[in-house]
Design a protein around this motif. Structure first.
Motif, short mmCIF file in Angstrom:
data_model
loop_
_atom_site.label_atom_id
_atom_site.label_comp_id
_atom_site.label_asym_id
_atom_site.label_seq_id
_atom_site.Cartn_x
_atom_site.Cartn_y
_atom_site.Cartn_z
N ASP A 4 -31.03 -13.59 64.28
CA ASP A 4 -32.32 -13.09 64.77
C ASP A 4 -32.35 -11.57 64.77
O ASP A 4 -31.39 -10.91 64.35
N LEU A 5 -33.47 -11.02 65.26
CA LEU A 5 -33.64 -9.57 65.27
C LEU A 5 -32.63 -8.88 66.18
O LEU A 5 -32.23 -7.74 65.90
N THR A 6 -32.21 -9.58 67.24
CA THR A 6 -31.19 -9.00 68.12
C THR A 6 -29.90 -8.76 67.36
O THR A 6 -29.24 -7.72 67.52
N ASP A 7 -29.52 -9.72 66.51
CA ASP A 7 -28.31 -9.56 65.70
C ASP A 7 -28.45 -8.37 64.75
O ASP A 7 -27.52 -7.59 64.58
N LEU A 8 -29.61 -8.26 64.13
CA LEU A 8 -29.82 -7.15 63.18
C LEU A 8 -29.82 -5.81 63.90
O LEU A 8 -29.26 -4.83 63.40
N ARG A 9 -30.48 -5.75 65.07
CA ARG A 9 -30.49 -4.49 65.83
C ARG A 9 -29.08 -4.11 66.26
O ARG A 9 -28.69 -2.94 66.22
N LEU A 10 -28.31 -5.10 66.69
CA LEU A 10 -26.94 -4.84 67.08
C LEU A 10 -26.14 -4.32 65.89
O LEU A 10 -25.39 -3.34 66.01
N PHE A 11 -26.28 -4.96 64.75
CA PHE A 11 -25.53 -4.52 63.57
C PHE A 11 -25.90 -3.09 63.19
O PHE A 11 -25.02 -2.28 62.88
N VAL A 12 -27.19 -2.76 63.20
CA VAL A 12 -27.62 -1.40 62.87
C VAL A 12 -27.03 -0.40 63.86
O VAL A 12 -26.56 0.68 63.47
N ALA A 13 -27.06 -0.75 65.15
CA ALA A 13 -26.52 0.15 66.18
C ALA A 13 -25.03 0.40 65.96
O ALA A 13 -24.54 1.53 66.06
N ILE A 14 -24.28 -0.66 65.64
CA ILE A 14 -22.84 -0.51 65.40
C ILE A 14 -22.59 0.30 64.13
O ILE A 14 -21.73 1.18 64.08
N ALA A 15 -23.35 -0.01 63.07
CA ALA A 15 -23.17 0.69 61.79
C ALA A 15 -23.47 2.17 61.93
O ALA A 15 -22.77 3.01 61.35
N GLU A 16 -24.51 2.52 62.69
CA GLU A 16 -24.88 3.92 62.84
C GLU A 16 -23.89 4.66 63.75
O GLU A 16 -23.60 5.84 63.53
N ALA A 17 -23.36 3.97 64.76
CA ALA A 17 -22.39 4.59 65.66
C ALA A 17 -20.98 4.59 65.09
O ALA A 17 -20.12 5.33 65.56
N ARG A 18 -20.78 3.73 64.07
CA ARG A 18 -19.44 3.54 63.49
C ARG A 18 -18.42 3.14 64.57
O ARG A 18 -17.25 3.46 64.50
N ASN A 19 -18.94 2.43 65.57
CA ASN A 19 -18.10 2.03 66.68
C ASN A 19 -18.73 0.82 67.35
O ASN A 19 -19.90 0.85 67.72
N LEU A 20 -17.95 -0.26 67.52
CA LEU A 20 -18.49 -1.50 68.07
C LEU A 20 -18.87 -1.33 69.54
O LEU A 20 -19.94 -1.79 69.96
N THR A 21 -18.04 -0.65 70.30
CA THR A 21 -18.32 -0.51 71.73
C THR A 21 -19.59 0.31 71.96
O THR A 21 -20.45 -0.06 72.76
N ALA A 62 -21.17 -5.22 51.40
CA ALA A 62 -22.19 -6.12 51.93
C ALA A 62 -22.82 -5.52 53.18
O ALA A 62 -24.03 -5.64 53.42
N GLY A 63 -21.99 -4.87 54.01
CA GLY A 63 -22.51 -4.24 55.22
C GLY A 63 -23.48 -3.11 54.89
O GLY A 63 -24.50 -2.94 55.58
N GLU A 64 -23.16 -2.32 53.87
CA GLU A 64 -24.07 -1.25 53.46
C GLU A 64 -25.40 -1.83 53.00
O GLU A 64 -26.47 -1.28 53.31
N ALA A 65 -25.35 -2.93 52.24
CA ALA A 65 -26.58 -3.56 51.77
C ALA A 65 -27.39 -4.10 52.94
O ALA A 65 -28.62 -3.94 52.99
N LEU A 66 -26.70 -4.76 53.90
CA LEU A 66 -27.42 -5.30 55.06
C LEU A 66 -28.04 -4.17 55.88
O LEU A 66 -29.17 -4.31 56.37
N LEU A 67 -27.34 -3.06 56.05
CA LEU A 67 -27.88 -1.94 56.81
C LEU A 67 -29.15 -1.41 56.17
O LEU A 67 -30.16 -1.15 56.85
N ARG A 68 -29.14 -1.28 54.84
CA ARG A 68 -30.33 -0.80 54.14
C ARG A 68 -31.51 -1.74 54.34
O ARG A 68 -32.63 -1.31 54.66
N HIS A 69 -31.27 -3.03 54.19
CA HIS A 69 -32.37 -3.99 54.33
C HIS A 69 -32.82 -4.11 55.78
O HIS A 69 -34.03 -4.28 56.04
N ALA A 70 -31.88 -4.05 56.72
CA ALA A 70 -32.25 -4.16 58.13
C ALA A 70 -33.15 -2.99 58.53
O ALA A 70 -34.13 -3.16 59.27
#
Length: 316
Positions: A4-21, A62-70
């Motif tokens: 869902d959108l929550t998963d995508l928002r979480l992934f974008v937040a982690i990808a942009e912060a380069r940190n899971l926490t 794959a993560g880079e592609a998902l970040l672009r599409h998200a």
């Protein structure tokens, strides 16, 4: 795929912060919950998205592609919210209008302002596209109204006369070409040009026209408006290709040179599928555009009959 959108928002937040926490904190989730969601997302997609490192995380291909599409997904959601917001404030209608660069930068601002003053309950979304893109989108029913300067073979649309104009070459007053009254486009391609930004309809048209001659333009600088093109040309930066209506007079104005090619005549036309199928507000917009055109803007009688009939197998 189940996410869902929550998963995508979480992934974008982690990808942009380069940190899971830190990404979990931005999403107001506990790190353990965020890690669990990312693992499920990777399982659903079927490939790793993050590279776990000692200090933070990196992205797989794959993560880079998902970040672009998200990011594109969330940009589209924001646009959807912007389009829907007027309805909550009393706007009762909306019209999508696509137009080429020429119309967007010259005639449409005044005409749309007049239409919106007369119809305060209507909002308009204006997008700049190339004429072929507009014609095909109208033919497919993706947009109700377009303003174009070209016809597309096989497109079942109606073209109604709107404004008449010409593309002209402009040169610095002291330029060697400035003394010419008329020239062929092919004869000026050795000179540097001032162009509208890449992606604008007239930029695409000009580059394709040069390519059809087997040539490449020497683009010295790209700007965001016809006014800026004219000012840069007048200052001596290079040549420009603009509608005649975009060239203002004055001591600092560039010199206008006519182009010999038939395509230089860029009569603008309103593009629709059929008047009977238009929504009420789209019909009102079309009537306003047609009424705002001065009599001299209509195409000659011989071309007018063809322009008002559905286009089948023609290209201008």
């Amino acid at each position: 795929m189940q996410y869902d959108l929550t998963d995508l928002r979480l992934f974008v937040a982690i990808a942009e912060a380069r940190n899971l926490t830190r990404g979990a904190e931005r999403s107001h989730l506990a790190p353990s919950s965020a890690s669990h969601r990312i693992r499920l997302l990777e399982e659903v997609i079927g490939t790793p998205l993050l590279i776990r490192q000692a200090r933070g995380v990196g992205l797989t291909r794959a993560g880079e592609a998902l970040l672009r599409h998200a990011r594109q997904v969330f940009a589209q959601l924001e646009q959807m919210h912007a389009d829907l917001a007027p309805f909550a404030t009393g706007v009762r209608g909306h019209v999508s209008l696509w137009a080429n660069t020429h119309a967007t930068h010259s005639f449409l601002p005044d005409d749309l302002a007049e239409f919106l003053r007369a119809h305060p309950q209507v909002s308009v979304t204006l997008e700049e596209r190339t004429s072929p893109e507009i014609v095909l989108a109208v033919a497919r029913g993706e947009v109700e109204v377009g303003v174009v300067a070209e016809r597309v073979e096989g497109a079942d649309v109606e073209l109604l006369p709107y404004r008449a104009d010409r593309l002209v070459l402009i040169a610095p007053p002291a330029h060697p070409l400035a003394r010419l009254g008329v020239t062929a486009f092919a004869d000026v391609l050795d000179h540097p040009f001032v162009m509208l930004h890449a992606g604008s309809a007239i930029h695409t048209f000009t580059m394709n026209t040069a390519a059809a001659l087997g040539r490449h333009l020497d683009v010295r600088i790209q700007v965001r408006s016809f006014e800026a093109v004219c000012r840069m040309v007048a200052a001596g930066v290079g040549l420009g290709l603009v509608p005649r209506s975009a060239v203002s007079g004055g001591l600092a104005a560039p010199t206008v040179i006519e182009l010999a090619e038939p395509w230089a005549q860029r009569d603008l036309q309103v593009c629709i599928r059929a008047r009977d199928n238009l929504s009420g507000f789209a019909q009102a917009l079309v009537e306003r555009l047609l009424a705002s055109a001065p009599p001299s803007a209509t195409v000659p009688a011989q071309g007018q009959e063809a322009a008002q009939a559905p286009i089948k197998g023609q290209r201008g």
